[in-house]
Write a protein that holds these residues in place. Structure first.
Motif, PDB file in Angstrom:
ATOM      1  N   THR A  73      24.554  36.949  -5.011  1.00 18.64           N
ATOM      2  CA  THR A  73      24.959  37.624  -6.244  1.00 18.64           C
ATOM      3  C   THR A  73      25.119  39.125  -6.027  1.00 18.64           C
ATOM      4  O   THR A  73      26.077  39.748  -6.509  1.00 18.64           O
ATOM      5  CB  THR A  73      23.918  37.353  -7.341  1.00 18.64           C
ATOM      6  OG1 THR A  73      23.736  35.949  -7.485  1.00 18.64           O
ATOM      7  CG2 THR A  73      24.352  37.949  -8.675  1.00 18.64           C
ATOM      8  N   ALA A  74      24.172  39.710  -5.292  1.00 18.37           N
ATOM      9  CA  ALA A  74      24.264  41.149  -5.017  1.00 18.37           C
ATOM     10  C   ALA A  74      25.496  41.486  -4.184  1.00 18.37           C
ATOM     11  O   ALA A  74      26.204  42.475  -4.435  1.00 18.37           O
ATOM     12  CB  ALA A  74      23.000  41.624  -4.316  1.00 18.37           C
ATOM     13  N   VAL A  75      25.796  40.635  -3.179  1.00 18.85           N
ATOM     14  CA  VAL A  75      26.979  40.882  -2.348  1.00 18.85           C
ATOM     15  C   VAL A  75      28.250  40.764  -3.179  1.00 18.85           C
ATOM     16  O   VAL A  75      29.188  41.566  -3.053  1.00 18.85           O
ATOM     17  CB  VAL A  75      26.991  39.895  -1.162  1.00 18.85           C
ATOM     18  CG1 VAL A  75      28.317  39.981  -0.419  1.00 18.85           C
ATOM     19  CG2 VAL A  75      25.834  40.193  -0.223  1.00 18.85           C
ATOM     20  N   GLU A  76      28.291  39.768  -4.076  1.00 21.54           N
ATOM     21  CA  GLU A  76      29.475  39.595  -4.915  1.00 21.54           C
ATOM     22  C   GLU A  76      29.681  40.781  -5.850  1.00 21.54           C
ATOM     23  O   GLU A  76      30.798  41.292  -6.021  1.00 21.54           O
ATOM     24  CB  GLU A  76      29.322  38.304  -5.719  1.00 21.54           C
ATOM     25  CG  GLU A  76      30.545  37.913  -6.534  1.00 21.54           C
ATOM     26  CD  GLU A  76      31.726  37.530  -5.661  1.00 21.54           C
ATOM     27  OE1 GLU A  76      32.855  37.586  -6.148  1.00 21.54           O
ATOM     28  OE2 GLU A  76      31.499  37.181  -4.473  1.00 21.54           O
ATOM     29  N   ARG A  77      28.578  41.247  -6.432  1.00 19.10           N
ATOM     30  CA  ARG A  77      28.680  42.416  -7.313  1.00 19.10           C
ATOM     31  C   ARG A  77      29.148  43.651  -6.549  1.00 19.10           C
ATOM     32  O   ARG A  77      29.977  44.432  -7.031  1.00 19.10           O
ATOM     33  CB  ARG A  77      27.345  42.672  -7.984  1.00 19.10           C
ATOM     34  CG  ARG A  77      26.978  41.641  -9.040  1.00 19.10           C
ATOM     35  CD  ARG A  77      25.643  41.965  -9.685  1.00 19.10           C
ATOM     36  NE  ARG A  77      25.308  40.985 -10.700  1.00 19.10           N
ATOM     37  CZ  ARG A  77      24.148  40.990 -11.383  1.00 19.10           C
ATOM     38  NH1 ARG A  77      23.268  41.946 -11.150  1.00 19.10           N
ATOM     39  NH2 ARG A  77      23.916  40.064 -12.285  1.00 19.10           N
ATOM     40  N   SER A  78      28.594  43.849  -5.353  1.00 17.25           N
ATOM     41  CA  SER A  78      29.000  45.010  -4.548  1.00 17.25           C
ATOM     42  C   SER A  78      30.479  44.929  -4.192  1.00 17.25           C
ATOM     43  O   SER A  78      31.206  45.933  -4.214  1.00 17.25           O
ATOM     44  CB  SER A  78      28.145  45.084  -3.284  1.00 17.25           C
ATOM     45  OG  SER A  78      26.789  45.192  -3.619  1.00 17.25           O
ATOM     46  N   ARG A  79      30.946  43.722  -3.853  1.00 15.40           N
ATOM     47  CA  ARG A  79      32.359  43.572  -3.497  1.00 15.40           C
ATOM     48  C   ARG A  79      33.266  43.878  -4.691  1.00 15.40           C
ATOM     49  O   ARG A  79      34.278  44.583  -4.568  1.00 15.40           O
ATOM     50  CB  ARG A  79      32.620  42.146  -3.003  1.00 15.40           C
ATOM     51  CG  ARG A  79      34.022  41.908  -2.466  1.00 15.40           C
ATOM     52  CD  ARG A  79      34.157  40.490  -1.952  1.00 15.40           C
ATOM     53  NE  ARG A  79      33.928  39.521  -3.004  1.00 15.40           N
ATOM     54  CZ  ARG A  79      34.836  39.196  -3.931  1.00 15.40           C
ATOM     55  NH1 ARG A  79      36.029  39.763  -3.928  1.00 15.40           N
ATOM     56  NH2 ARG A  79      34.560  38.306  -4.854  1.00 15.40           N
ATOM     57  N   LYS A  80      32.884  43.366  -5.867  1.00 16.88           N
ATOM     58  CA  LYS A  80      33.691  43.639  -7.056  1.00 16.88           C
ATOM     59  C   LYS A  80      33.710  45.131  -7.390  1.00 16.88           C
ATOM     60  O   LYS A  80      34.749  45.701  -7.745  1.00 16.88           O
ATOM     61  CB  LYS A  80      33.159  42.838  -8.240  1.00 16.88           C
ATOM     62  CG  LYS A  80      33.395  41.336  -8.109  1.00 16.88           C
ATOM     63  CD  LYS A  80      32.859  40.609  -9.336  1.00 16.88           C
ATOM     64  CE  LYS A  80      33.125  39.110  -9.222  1.00 16.88           C
ATOM     65  NZ  LYS A  80      32.611  38.372 -10.410  1.00 16.88           N
ATOM     66  N   ARG A 100      36.691  50.292  -7.428  1.00 14.51           N
ATOM     67  CA  ARG A 100      36.804  51.693  -7.013  1.00 14.51           C
ATOM     68  C   ARG A 100      38.096  51.922  -6.234  1.00 14.51           C
ATOM     69  O   ARG A 100      38.797  52.938  -6.411  1.00 14.51           O
ATOM     70  CB  ARG A 100      35.599  52.088  -6.164  1.00 14.51           C
ATOM     71  CG  ARG A 100      34.308  52.236  -6.969  1.00 14.51           C
ATOM     72  CD  ARG A 100      33.184  52.652  -6.050  1.00 14.51           C
ATOM     73  NE  ARG A 100      31.942  52.797  -6.792  1.00 14.51           N
ATOM     74  CZ  ARG A 100      30.763  53.086  -6.227  1.00 14.51           C
ATOM     75  NH1 ARG A 100      30.701  53.277  -4.916  1.00 14.51           N
ATOM     76  NH2 ARG A 100      29.695  53.193  -6.969  1.00 14.51           N
ATOM     77  N   GLU A 101      38.433  50.999  -5.320  1.00 13.27           N
ATOM     78  CA  GLU A 101      39.642  51.157  -4.529  1.00 13.27           C
ATOM     79  C   GLU A 101      40.889  51.147  -5.427  1.00 13.27           C
ATOM     80  O   GLU A 101      41.832  51.938  -5.233  1.00 13.27           O
ATOM     81  CB  GLU A 101      39.717  50.048  -3.484  1.00 13.27           C
ATOM     82  CG  GLU A 101      38.671  50.189  -2.378  1.00 13.27           C
ATOM     83  CD  GLU A 101      38.752  49.043  -1.389  1.00 13.27           C
ATOM     84  OE1 GLU A 101      39.538  48.090  -1.654  1.00 13.27           O
ATOM     85  OE2 GLU A 101      38.051  49.102  -0.367  1.00 13.27           O
TER      86      GLU A 101
END
Length: 631
Positions: free
Chosen positions: A25-32, A37-38
């Motif tokens: 979940t943390a990785v998915e949130r960071s990716r989103k 931002r990009e």
């Protein structure tokens, strides 16, 4: 004692699955977040380029020579420009300018006199950022930098070997056990800089503590000692249950209800609440349930290749709880399915040297690799999917304790174990091996004694070490570790209260009567001087009497009245030869002064008449002739 389950059954949680879900979940949130931002940065860049183009267009239109031409001429010029632009690619470009990197490429033939400012070198910066990220990833990939050894605290358990360590799943409490039979409880949140245990007890009386482990819920502690009965206590040290002792006269150990010989170690089931396992010198590995202390749940009997009994020295569960691994005295490692007790699923005969006690077997966090710490001074890694030979082996790791253990790092990239030393012959070390290559990448000098126990907690990221001189050390890093020892280090040591230093508390009442006042403590010197002047208190003890005795004191041979009578009266040989004459000697006195018997019979008693006794010579003369001859 057994506990009856009332109400709903307690829920069991898969901690590893929960951690994995949280990580995903943390990785998915960071990716989103990164993607958002990009996109935002890209939109800002496009807006900026559009503004620059809008500023460029009026200046370029002002440079035209004639504006008052007819519509036909403007159409002709526009058509001619379009033809020229379509004919050659070296003319002016329509749209935002390209980045600098694309302009410098040999394949792109673009005019150098582009109107307007050049955009920033986006791709070069991106490459630089990627390079920085790669450098950071390389640093993160180095597992040695994750070892939390910058700071340490020392907990003094006692003077003898710390042979057991246990830390609850939350990392709040630590328990230590040793050869001095004591189990001590340490609370990191409640301790100050004095590092004192808040409770100490002896749950197994005069048996050495061999293993301590918290359950997966953290509410119970398994205590394995040198006796044949394991115990389970709660977080505060109160006994929850005690395993039953088996019948040692039964040949088949599967028919007994418990162990019949000394225990070696024990382990909780990682998933099922209330189930644990023990191994013993009676050549069995038994599983138990807390709710049923009167009989074991199942019995595993290790055997040699010839079918003979062999003693297991250590045992453990796999990470999912489906496998049970045990190392035996003949050097073999045997692994069973938890539900099949007959034959082992995996059996390697000569994992370590026969006759040496393998002190520890433990599974990695991914469940595919098994590490074994042998009594032959080696540490080996095994792949249970191909259990025919060790993956790696490291030697030169001396051990002198039957409970020297090993463990994996929380990220599964390192394997840790301790070394033993003779007293005064160096210092014990904590050695780190990289799991992928099994190279000796790091080591820590602990103390001038052997390193017996080591424990790397995954949640705290702190390393606990038990030594042979009665110390338990905790290694941590303020930046990499969480809670644990960091909580008690920052607390100052409490000052002792003045009331606690008084040996005796006095209640002073100023208006009390003299008869209720407590006597003051006076010096005993004057009292001794008075007693010295008193003839009774200072009388010298009389020495023992030698001989028959004198002055009313009995001699040494007769210490009691009975012995005195036996010696002086019963053994007196001055008795008369004729008892009749001895009685008649008092006849005249009794007749003149009758006092006891005669007054009662004074009227009825006839006068006493005694026969005359002849002398010995006259009797001899009157005897017959045959008697004289016989004499």
């Amino acid at each position: 004692m057994a506990f009856l389950a009332t109400g709903k059954k307690a829920r069991t949680f898969d901690l590893e699955a929960m951690f994995e879900q949280t990580r995903r979940t943390a990785v998915e949130r960071s990716r989103k977040t990164l993607e958002a931002r990009e996109k935002e940065e890209e939109m800002n860049r496009e807006k900026e380029l559009r503004r620059q183009n809008e500023d460029i267009e009026p200046t370029s239109s002002g440079s035209n020579v004639v504006r008052d031409c007819s519509k036909s001429s403007s159409r002709d010029t526009s058509s001619s420009e379009s033809e020229e632009s379509s004919g050659s690619s070296d003319d002016e470009l329509i749209g935002p300018p390209l980045p600098l990197k694309m302009m410098k490429e040999p394949g792109n033939h673009i005019e150098e006199d582009i109107v307007g400012p050049l955009p920033p070198p986006l791709y070069e910066d991106a490459e630089d950022d990627d390079d920085d990220d790669d450098g950071d990833s390389e640093e993160e990939e180095n597992p040695v930098q994750k070892i939390p050894d910058s700071h340490e605290i020392t907990l003094k358990h006692g003077t003898k070997t710390v042979s057991a360590l246990g830390l609850d799943p939350s990392g709040a409490r630590l328990v230590t056990g040793g050869y001095d039979y004591d189990v001590k409880f340490w609370d990191f949140a409640g301790m100050d800089a004095s590092f004192k245990a808040f409770r100490s007890l002896q749950p197994c009386e005069c048996h050495q503590i061999k293993s301590l482990q918290y359950s997966n819920t953290g509410d119970m502690i398994l205590v394995v000692s040198g006796s044949s009965q394991a115990k389970v206590i709660d977080r505060d040290g109160f006994e929850v249950m005690e395993c039953i002792k088996g019948d040692q006269y039964i040949v088949d150990m599967a028919n007994t209800k418990g162990h019949t010989a000394m225990l070696h170690t024990g382990s909780w089931h990682p998933k099922i609440k209330g189930e644990f396992m023990t191994c013993s010198n009676d050549a069995t590995v038994r599983t138990w349930e807390v709710e049923n202390p009167r009989k074991q749940r199942s019995v595993f009997k290790p055997r040699t290749a010839q079918g003979k009994k062999v003693i297991p020295t250590t045992c453990t569960y796999s990470r999912d709880g489906n496998l049970i691994a045990a190392a035996c005295q003949n050097g073999s490692i045997q692994i069973w399915d938890r539900n099949l007790t007959v034959h082992p699923k995996f059996h390697y005969k000569q994992a370590h040297d026969p006759g040496t006690d393998t002190s520890c077997v433990t599974f990695s966090y991914d469940g595919n690799v098994l590490a074994s710490r042998g009594g032959d001074d080696t540490l080996k890694l095994w792949d249970i999917r191909q259990f025919n030979k060790p993956l790696f082996s490291a030697s030169g790791l001396p051990t002198m304790f039957p409970m020297t253990d090993c463990c994996f790092s929380p990220d599964d990239k390192l394997v840790v174990t301790g070394t033993s030393v003779q007293r005064g012959c160096g210092s014990g070390k904590l050695v780190f091996f990289e799991r992928r290559t099994f190279q000796r990448v790091y080591e820590i000098d602990i103390t001038d004694a052997s390193v017996v126990r080591c424990l790397w907690h995954p949640k705290l990221n702190q390393i606990m070490v038990g030594t042979g001189n009665g110390l338990a050390k905790v290694y941590y890093d303020p930046n990499k570790s969480q809670r644990g020892a960091k909580l008690c280090v920052v607390k100052t040591q409490r000052k002792a209260k003045q009331a606690e230093t008084l040996t005796q508390d006095y209640i002073i009442t100023p208006h009390a009567l003299p008869m209720f006042r407590e006597p003051r403590q006076r010096s005993t010197r004057k009292q001794l001087e008075k007693d010295r002047l008193d003839p009774l208190k200072s009388h010298k003890p009389e020495p023992p009497v030698a001989g028959p005795g004198r002055g009313g004191r009995v001699g040494t041979h007769g210490g009691t009245l009975s012995s005195y009578i036996v010696k002086n009266i019963a053994l007196d040989k001055t008795d008369d030869s004729n008892p009749r004459e001895a009685i008649l000697r008092h006849a005249k006195a009794a007749e003149d002064n009758p006092y006891w018997v005669s007054p009662a019979y004074s009227k009825t008693q006839p006068k006493t008449m005694f026969a005359q006794v002849e002398s010995d010579d006259e009797e001899t003369k009157n005897e017959p002739e045959w008697k004289k001859r016989k004499i």
